[in-house]
Design a protein around this motif. Structure first.
Motif: not given
Length: 124
Positions: A1-6, A18-23
């Motif tokens: 699971m990747a974490d991205y700061q927004g 925290s997500a693994e987006p595919d699109e």
């Protein structure tokens, strides 16, 4: 699971995804066309607001299921609770640090054909 700061433009509203987006997606409903955002789907548990919750405003219309959140200081749309999937959020990828929207396939979602509450009724 990747974490991205927004964050919004001014940095008042901050969040972690925290997500693994595919699109990525964009939508052609009357609201999304005007805000011109590209989004990723994030499960409810995958979005944590870390700062500026009190600076978030919410826009609801039509069925009031979707709730679009934006910063009251700079006006940037950050994320929304999805009408088509109320257990998840659509997050504006342009608010995510280090996220490359071109690294994923892009899908244009059809929102224009979603039902409109009260369609055909005259106001007032």
């Amino acid at each position: 699971m990747a974490d991205y700061q927004g964050a919004c433009h001014c940095g008042t509203v901050r969040f972690v995804v925290s997500a693994e987006p595919d699109e990525t997606t964009s939508c052609d409903c009357s609201l999304c066309v005007k805000k011109n955002a590209r989004m990723i789907r994030v499960p409810e548990a995958g979005l944590t607001i870390t700062a500026g919750r009190d600076a978030l405003a919410t826009y609801e219309w039509n069925t009031h299921i979707a709730r679009h959140h934006f910063c009251t200081r700079c006006g940037i749309y950050t994320f929304h609770r999805k009408r088509s999937d109320p257990g998840s959020f659509g997050v504006n990828v342009f608010c995510l640090e280090g996220f490359d929207p071109e690294s994923l396939p892009h899908r244009r979602a059809e929102g224009r054909s979603m039902s409109v509450a009260g369609a055909g009724k005259l106001p007032g």
